[in-house]
Design a protein around this motif. Structure first.
Motif, PDB file in Angstrom:
ATOM      1  N   ILE A 254      14.405  39.106 -10.210  1.00  0.00           N
ATOM      2  CA  ILE A 254      14.244  38.021 -10.912  1.00  0.00           C
ATOM      3  C   ILE A 254      12.891  37.320 -10.516  1.00  0.00           C
ATOM      4  CG2 ILE A 254      15.158  35.504 -11.749  1.00  0.00           C
ATOM      5  CD1 ILE A 254      18.087  37.040 -11.392  1.00  0.00           C
ATOM      6  N   ALA A 255      13.003  37.064  -9.053  1.00  0.00           N
ATOM      7  CA  ALA A 255      11.701  36.534  -8.374  1.00  0.00           C
ATOM      8  C   ALA A 255      10.416  37.065  -9.015  1.00  0.00           C
ATOM      9  CB  ALA A 255      12.184  36.517  -6.852  1.00  0.00           C
ATOM     10  N   LEU A 256      10.394  38.616  -8.814  1.00  0.00           N
ATOM     11  CA  LEU A 256       9.297  39.146  -8.931  1.00  0.00           C
ATOM     12  C   LEU A 256       8.691  38.943 -10.702  1.00  0.00           C
ATOM     13  CD1 LEU A 256       7.175  41.355  -7.756  1.00  0.00           C
ATOM     14  CD2 LEU A 256       8.423  43.058  -9.051  1.00  0.00           C
ATOM     15  N   GLY A 257       9.966  39.004 -11.204  1.00  0.00           N
ATOM     16  CA  GLY A 257       9.630  38.902 -12.928  1.00  0.00           C
ATOM     17  C   GLY A 257       9.062  37.423 -13.041  1.00  0.00           C
ATOM     18  N   THR A 258       9.568  36.471 -12.644  1.00  0.00           N
ATOM     19  CA  THR A 258       9.139  35.186 -12.541  1.00  0.00           C
ATOM     20  C   THR A 258       7.805  34.865 -12.106  1.00  0.00           C
ATOM     21  OG1 THR A 258      11.416  34.366 -12.336  1.00  0.00           O
ATOM     22  CG2 THR A 258       9.794  32.676 -12.146  1.00  0.00           C
ATOM     23  N   PHE A 259       7.465  35.662 -10.936  1.00  0.00           N
ATOM     24  CA  PHE A 259       6.290  35.303 -10.368  1.00  0.00           C
ATOM     25  C   PHE A 259       5.253  35.962 -11.189  1.00  0.00           C
ATOM     26  CE2 PHE A 259       3.011  35.437  -7.109  1.00  0.00           C
ATOM     27  CZ  PHE A 259       3.041  34.358  -6.653  1.00  0.00           C
ATOM     28  N   MET A 260       5.392  37.331 -11.286  1.00  0.00           N
ATOM     29  CA  MET A 260       4.346  38.001 -12.119  1.00  0.00           C
ATOM     30  C   MET A 260       4.186  37.834 -13.391  1.00  0.00           C
ATOM     31  SD  MET A 260       4.498  41.848 -10.113  1.00  0.00           S
ATOM     32  CE  MET A 260       3.006  42.152 -10.801  1.00  0.00           C
ATOM     33  N   PHE A 261       5.258  37.100 -14.254  1.00  0.00           N
ATOM     34  CA  PHE A 261       4.801  37.053 -15.503  1.00  0.00           C
ATOM     35  C   PHE A 261       4.904  35.604 -15.977  1.00  0.00           C
ATOM     36  CE2 PHE A 261       7.019  41.161 -15.389  1.00  0.00           C
ATOM     37  CZ  PHE A 261       5.996  41.965 -15.921  1.00  0.00           C
ATOM     38  N   VAL A 262       5.184  34.514 -15.108  1.00  0.00           N
ATOM     39  CA  VAL A 262       5.019  33.377 -15.531  1.00  0.00           C
ATOM     40  C   VAL A 262       4.227  32.624 -14.378  1.00  0.00           C
ATOM     41  CG1 VAL A 262       6.254  31.261 -15.822  1.00  0.00           C
ATOM     42  CG2 VAL A 262       7.361  33.254 -16.230  1.00  0.00           C
ATOM     43  N   VAL A 263       4.517  32.784 -13.217  1.00  0.00           N
ATOM     44  CA  VAL A 263       3.829  31.618 -12.262  1.00  0.00           C
ATOM     45  C   VAL A 263       2.327  32.406 -11.942  1.00  0.00           C
ATOM     46  CG1 VAL A 263       3.850  30.949  -9.774  1.00  0.00           C
ATOM     47  CG2 VAL A 263       5.987  31.109 -11.045  1.00  0.00           C
ATOM     48  N   TRP A 264       2.501  33.543 -11.536  1.00  0.00           N
ATOM     49  CA  TRP A 264       1.123  33.913 -11.113  1.00  0.00           C
ATOM     50  C   TRP A 264      -0.009  34.134 -12.140  1.00  0.00           C
ATOM     51  CZ3 TRP A 264      -1.561  33.647  -7.037  1.00  0.00           C
ATOM     52  CH2 TRP A 264      -2.384  34.687  -6.703  1.00  0.00           C
TER      53      TRP A 264
ATOM     54  N   LYS B  98      -0.350  32.005 -14.812  1.00  0.00           N
ATOM     55  CA  LYS B  98      -0.628  30.497 -14.926  1.00  0.00           C
ATOM     56  C   LYS B  98      -1.627  29.913 -13.767  1.00  0.00           C
ATOM     57  CE  LYS B  98       2.956  28.128 -17.217  1.00  0.00           C
ATOM     58  NZ  LYS B  98       4.144  27.350 -17.289  1.00  0.00           N
ATOM     59  N   ILE B  99      -1.470  30.351 -12.624  1.00  0.00           N
ATOM     60  CA  ILE B  99      -2.361  29.987 -11.408  1.00  0.00           C
ATOM     61  C   ILE B  99      -3.589  30.663 -11.592  1.00  0.00           C
ATOM     62  CG2 ILE B  99      -2.273  30.214  -8.864  1.00  0.00           C
ATOM     63  CD1 ILE B  99       0.686  29.729  -8.896  1.00  0.00           C
ATOM     64  N   THR B 100      -3.583  32.100 -11.601  1.00  0.00           N
ATOM     65  CA  THR B 100      -4.917  32.836 -11.804  1.00  0.00           C
ATOM     66  C   THR B 100      -5.632  32.185 -12.970  1.00  0.00           C
ATOM     67  OG1 THR B 100      -3.592  34.608 -13.048  1.00  0.00           O
ATOM     68  CG2 THR B 100      -4.214  35.014 -10.690  1.00  0.00           C
TER      69      THR B 100
ATOM     70  N   ALA C 132       5.016  24.056  -9.557  1.00  0.00           N
ATOM     71  CA  ALA C 132       3.767  24.115  -8.987  1.00  0.00           C
ATOM     72  C   ALA C 132       2.919  24.784 -10.138  1.00  0.00           C
ATOM     73  CB  ALA C 132       3.677  24.977  -7.596  1.00  0.00           C
ATOM     74  N   SER C 133       3.239  25.962 -10.561  1.00  0.00           N
ATOM     75  CA  SER C 133       2.443  26.455 -11.527  1.00  0.00           C
ATOM     76  C   SER C 133       1.739  25.783 -12.639  1.00  0.00           C
ATOM     77  CB  SER C 133       2.710  27.865 -12.002  1.00  0.00           C
ATOM     78  OG  SER C 133       3.784  27.747 -12.716  1.00  0.00           O
ATOM     79  N   LYS C 134       3.011  24.982 -13.108  1.00  0.00           N
ATOM     80  CA  LYS C 134       2.665  23.999 -14.286  1.00  0.00           C
ATOM     81  C   LYS C 134       1.472  22.923 -13.956  1.00  0.00           C
ATOM     82  CE  LYS C 134       5.248  20.654 -17.272  1.00  0.00           C
ATOM     83  NZ  LYS C 134       6.032  19.703 -17.195  1.00  0.00           N
TER      84      LYS C 134
END
Lengths: 175, 312
Positions: free
Chosen positions: A32-42, A44-46, B52-54
């Motif tokens: 879940i963490a990997l999916g959230t980070f790689m497909f949502v968080v990262w 957006k950040i990049t 944070a990403s938001k």
């Protein structure tokens, strides 16, 4: 005392004992963490970081272009200023030269007029002198003739008078 | 004093996993506190990173130039961490292409381990014991402990690194290249025939290395988190031991005060260790992955030495 029991139960286990439930839970949690980070968080950040980098780069490029433009404008301005200075110097030089020329011309004209006036005055003076001398000659001759006539008791004719004057003048000139 | 007494009995008991208990019962058979903490850590991980990403992402156009700025302290801290790890740590080590390719995986490891380490520092079990006393449920324990002090949790995380290393190795080197790598590299296999005598030794070492590298990640994190929390529990235990040995309130208070001060100092060190171990796990994973890349293979020994020195 219940806490002692709890602690003792826990202490009976080895810290290195591998339990399946924590392992499976970790697989779930990490997925879940990997999916959230790689497909949502990262993404957006990049995306935000890339957009910011692009913005900063475009601003720097724009600033550099503006700087180059300003430099070109400044060099153009300096060039024109130099040209204007040169033109002004040229104009001043020409004006000065024209003024000198006009002054010389004026001076020459004045000199010429003065010379003319002087010449005319001399000529007039000469003419007046001659006239005056002629009048003096005439008056002197007349007077002398008259005096001589009176002395000689004889009337001297105008032709005699003229002849006498001329003779007298010739004598005076030869003397 | 109950939580001090609890730690006073056995410092390890305070760190080991325990079943969830409500009203003196175990309502979910096999469910332990560290498993619950694992999910709490996941929730914290997701909440903080999604928030944070938001706030890092580019804002509305109405904000003008400010839309490119991160909004809020948390977003700024996360952004600084991400930028530093990607651009200052991973890119110089792995190259830009691999750093960007593996940044998602490696940063997930970093932030998840960090979340679990930090959640583990909150004395939730002790707070529940105090709350449970008020609620007349002295054994109340729903959540608590440090998930990364559980060998199974770390083993799964290390196994994921093992999978990534091997998949990357196969994709980069191919089967032949991978086997050559296990035998000491192309130069050794195709070099002078006399050197082939050492190939079996190197093969054994490399095969062991395949397992030892992720195992080292697992054990290092486990040992640091388990050891740190055991040390804290031991310090807190001194008060209970003094009371048990002397029955003197004054002596107990004095020892508790001194050990409490040290416990606070150690807690600050633990806070640092929480960040450090998350970083070391991620950093060594990146090193191991980069060792399987073409361009890095010849510098393997040198980089591994450097990375190991940095980790220590």
């Amino acid at each position: 005392m219940n806490i002692f029991i709890l602690a003792n139960e826990a202490a009976a286990e080895s810290p290195l004992s591998f339990k399946l439930l924590p392992a499976i839970s970790t697989v779930v949690v990490f997925t879940i963490a990997l999916g959230t980070f790689m497909f949502v968080v990262w993404p957006k950040i990049t995306q935000a970081l890339d957009a910011r980098d692009e913005k900063i780069l475009s601003e720097i490029r724009a600033a550099e272009a503006a700087q180059a433009k300003a430099k070109a404008a400044q060099s153009e301005f300096e060039k024109r200023l130099e040209e204007a200075r040169a033109a002004a110097d040229d104009m001043i030089r020409k004006a000065r030269s024209e003024a000198d020329r006009q002054a010389d011309e004026l001076r020459a004209r004045s000199q010429r007029e003065l010379d003319d006036m002087r010449l005319r005055a001399t000529q007039e003076l000469e003419s007046a002198k001659r006239t005056a001398l002629a009048e003096i000659h005439a008056v002197a001759a007349t007077l002398a003739t008259s005096v001589a006539g009176k002395i000689l008791k004889r009337e001297i004719q105008p032709s005699d008078q003229k002849r006498l004057v001329d003779e007298s003048l010739s004598e005076m000139t030869s003397r | 004093m109950q939580f001090l007494l609890a730690s006073g009995n056995n410092p390890v008991s305070h760190v080991l996993d325990a079943p969830v208990r409500i009203g003196g019962m175990e309502p979910f058979s096999g469910l332990t506190l560290q498993v619950v903490t694992l999910f709490v850590g996941l929730i914290a991980f997701m909440a903080v990173l999604l928030y944070a990403s938001k706030n890092i992402s580019t804002g509305k156009e109405s904000l003008g130039h400010r839309r490119y700025l991160s909004r809020g302290r948390i977003a700024q801290v996360i952004e600084v961490m991400c930028l530093y790890l990607r651009d200052e740590m991973l890119t110089p080590m792995m190259g830009k292409k691999d750093a960007h390719k593996f940044a998602g995986f490696l940063l997930t490891l970093f932030f998840l381990i960090l979340s679990l380490n930090l959640i583990g520092m909150v004395p939730m079990q002790d707070m529940q014991l105090i709350t449970g006393t008020w609620l007349e449920d002295a054994q109340l324990a729903v959540v608590g402990g440090t998930a990364t002090a559980n060998i199974a949790v770390n083993a799964v995380l290390a196994f994921s690194v093992f999978i990534v290393i091997q998949v990357h190795g196969f994709r980069q080197l191919g089967l032949k290249g991978w086997l050559e790598h296990l035998c000491g590299g192309h130069e050794l296999v195709h070099g002078p025939k006399g050197l082939l005598l050492v190939v079996p030794i190197i093969f054994v070492v490399e095969v062991l290395g395949i397992i030892i590298k992720p195992a080292a990640l697992c054990i290092r994190l486990f040992a640091n988190m388990f050891g740190g929390h055991t040390l804290l529990a031991t310090l807190l235990m001194f008060g209970g031991m003094t009371w048990a040995g002397t029955n003197s309130g004054l002596a107990t208070a004095g020892v508790t005060l001194v050990s409490g001060v040290f416990a606070v100092l150690i807690t600050f060190m633990e806070l640092f260790v929480a960040f450090l171990q998350a970083f070391v796990f991620m950093f060594l994973s990146a090193v191991f992955i980069s060792l399987m890349s073409h361009h890095e293979e010849e510098h393997e020994a040198h980089e591994l030495d450097g990375a190991t020195a940095a980790a220590h």
